[in-house]
Design an enzyme around this catalytic site. Structure first.
Site, mmCIF file in Angstrom:
data_model
loop_
_atom_site.group_PDB
_atom_site.id
_atom_site.type_symbol
_atom_site.label_atom_id
_atom_site.label_comp_id
_atom_site.label_asym_id
_atom_site.label_seq_id
_atom_site.Cartn_x
_atom_site.Cartn_y
_atom_site.Cartn_z
ATOM 1 N N GLU A 1 0.833 -1.203 0.000
ATOM 2 C CA GLU A 1 0.000 0.000 0.000
ATOM 3 C C GLU A 1 0.870 1.257 0.000
ATOM 4 O O GLU A 1 1.867 1.345 0.735
ATOM 5 C CB GLU A 1 -0.879 -0.037 1.253
ATOM 6 N N LYS B 1 -9.110 2.747 -2.545
ATOM 7 C CA LYS B 1 -9.433 2.048 -1.308
ATOM 8 C C LYS B 1 -10.832 2.417 -0.822
ATOM 9 O O LYS B 1 -11.183 3.599 -0.724
ATOM 10 C CB LYS B 1 -8.390 2.402 -0.242
ATOM 11 N N CYS C 1 -5.536 -3.292 2.043
ATOM 12 C CA CYS C 1 -5.388 -3.347 3.501
ATOM 13 C C CYS C 1 -6.716 -3.455 4.246
ATOM 14 O O CYS C 1 -7.321 -4.515 4.293
ATOM 15 C CB CYS C 1 -4.571 -2.149 3.974
ATOM 16 N N GLY D 1 21.823 5.859 29.160
ATOM 17 C CA GLY D 1 22.261 5.768 30.531
ATOM 18 C C GLY D 1 22.136 4.332 31.019
ATOM 19 O O GLY D 1 21.049 3.747 30.962
ATOM 20 N N GLU E 1 6.114 2.265 33.858
ATOM 21 C CA GLU E 1 6.531 3.554 34.401
ATOM 22 C C GLU E 1 5.826 4.715 33.705
ATOM 23 O O GLU E 1 5.431 5.687 34.360
ATOM 24 C CB GLU E 1 8.050 3.692 34.268
#
Length: 537
Positions: A41, A108, A144, A281, A393
């Site tokens: 697509e 589509k 799709c 980190g 978190e």
């Protein structure tokens, strides 16, 4: 007749690059003797192009590329997805070329406007069925979302199609590959058409497209499929509505697929945006350990710089375990003591803080010193900072704005804490590019801690992660109400606590870096809650 499905990795908006990729696959398909090749697509421009679709010049550039591609259709028919503008309307379209001539066109019908999709912002729906004939076989086209509903496939059947070609841009989330196959089987059962499904592969901002292109025969049997998370040309033999193939790549387990999605998402985000490498980190904890492993697998050790930034609250074993992991993965490593800078911050602020007790303010200063150091290294080297926070978190706000949230790409943004543990175990049991067992066992087994105050543990501030994650999944990913979750057996206090934390931390998530989506609902395109919000249920 031999048909090729081109599962290639585009760059959104880089029309010239995509054209070269398509021409390469056309050439390979011709060499194999293919008479027809199907592209995904919006193949010309990549998916999702978002507001590029609002620029008039974008359509002309796509059309120019389409015309160039048409010249390659000598001896092979091309099914090419592209955006189209006509009479102030825009369409998600496919054009079929053969012998350098456009022989069919489709727009589509079903435009998705849920989850990460926003197609009604850009496109008008089509309506007319598209059927064309190559060497005696009648092919229909759906795009799709069309096959997630019966109407478009039914129209193709009524128009005389024998085989349904389905170009796709279907992004990955957990177990999505099986979900697609089951939906396609429903269309085959209803219509009796063989179905060839061609999907994108590659990372695009928060989305990862996993590929997994496949073919179903008229009995709904899965006769062929491409691998996940890699480019591939899938070849199918077709005679009328009868198809066959010998290609049936193995698909990974759920955890393997999740891990591969993270690796591909990082690799493509860094490479497509031309960053020279990444920084992160490293804390000695499980989240940064997994992030480092993903970065190494995605980019190679020479593109990764891990930075340990201890304070007086950092346990010795955190430094020891970080050094041990670096010994295993062999990437660049630095240790920068944050305590002198933290003390200077506190000293400068002490007149303003006089008479006030220590609280999370001082903890957040430590996190922000670390964020500042990482961003300084990023500015100096051009490398992108990967943040290491997980979805649990992000849900509860157990993260610091301009601290551990500082960075450009959030690898684990949609990965729950319990899934982090599973993926660490998976990675340690798997050898990738010669690297096995990259994460020291103690990083995985020790209790998680932010190490911002003495003897701190995550579970001092949060419900047990197995409880938190289950509530989060029910509320965020399945849209269940608090009452429904409590009725399913969770303690009311835990549910109220998690949902309250979710609500009051929306302002943080709105400022978080983009991150890879691996669940049906992440904190990105498909999460649009108001920050100012009085609803609590």
């Amino acid at each position: 007749m031999l048909i090729a499905l081109s599962q290639f990795n585009p760059i959104v908006g880089n029309i010239e690059y995509n054209q070269k990729k398509m021409l390469h696959d056309i050439s390979e398909a011709k060499k194999a003797g293919a008479r027809l090749i199907v592209f995904p697509e919006l193949a010309v421009c990549g998916y999702p192009p978002e507001d590029l679709l609002l620029r008039p010049s974008f359509y002309q550039d796509c059309l120019n590329s389409l015309n160039e591609l048409a010249k390659a259709s000598e001896g092979i028919a091309l099914v090419i997805g592209h955006p189209e503008e006509e009479n102030n309307e825009r369409f998600n379209a496919v054009t079929v070329f053969d012998q350098q001539t456009a022989i069919a066109h489709y727009r589509k019908l079903s435009l998705p406007n849920n989850e990460v999709f926003d197609e009604y912002r850009y496109f008008s729906p089509g309506g007319e069925a598209c059927v064309f004939t190559i060497d005696g076989t009648a092919f229909g086209v759906n795009i799709c979302e069309d096959i997630w509903h019966p109407e478009a496939a039914d129209r193709a059947k009524l128009a005389g199609a024998e085989v349904l070609l389905v170009p796709n841009a279907s992004p990955y989330h957990k177990d999505k590959e099986q979900e697609r196959v089951e939906i396609a089987k429903e269309r085959v059962k209803e219509t009796g058409l063989a179905l060839l499904y061609c999907n994108w592969v590659g990372g695009q901002d928060e989305l990862v497209f996993d590929g997994g292109s496949f073919a179903l025969n008229t009995e709904g049997e899965l006769i062929a499929h491409s691998p996940l998370f890699e480019e591939h040309l899938l070849f199918i033999e077709c005679a009328g509505n009868q198809i066959q193939s010998e290609t049936k790549a193995s698909w990974p387990s759920t955890d393997a697929a999740l891990y591969q999605a993270l690796v591909l998402g990082v690799r493509d985000y860094i490479q497509k945006n031309r960053f020279p490498g990444v920084l992160l980190g490293l804390s000695g904890g499980v989240d940064s350990g997994l992030t480092l492993a993903v970065a190494i697998d995605a980019l190679g050790a020479d593109k990764v710089h891990a930075v340990m930034m201890p304070s007086k609250y950092t346990a010795d074993i955190s430094v020891i375990d970080s050094r041990e992991m670096i010994e295993r993965v062999k990437c660049q490593y630095s240790e920068l003591d944050i305590w002198p800078m933290y003390e200077q911050f506190v000293s400068t602020l002490s007149p303003e803080f006089e008479g006030r007790a220590l609280d999370t303010t001082e903890e957040n200063i430590q996190a922000r010193v670390r964020g500042t150091l990482l961003m300084a290294l990023s500015n100096k080297t051009g490398k992108l900072v990967l943040t290491t926070g997980n979805k649990s978190e992000m849900t509860t706000g157990y993260c610091t704005l301009y601290g551990d949230m500082a960075g450009g790409f959030a690898v684990l943004k949609d990965v729950s804490k319990m899934t982090v543990y599973r993926l660490c175990e998976y990675r340690n049991q798997t050898t990738i590019d010669g690297l096995a067992n990259p994460i020291p066992e103690r990083i995985i087994t020790r209790p998680p801690s932010a190490e911002l105050r003495p003897d701190q543990k995550d579970q001092d501030s949060l419900p047990p992660y197995e409880v938190l994650d289950a509530i989060m999944e029910a509320y965020v990913e399945r849209n269940q109400s608090m009452a429904d979750i409590i009725a399913s057996g969770y303690q009311e206090a835990d549910v109220v606590r998690v949902v309250k934390l979710l609500k009051i931390n929306e302002y943080k998530r709105r400022q978080a870096p983009v991150g890879i989506r691996i669940t049906p609902r992440g904190f990105g395109k498909d999460w649009r809650y108001p920050i100012t919000n009085g609803y609590f249920a």
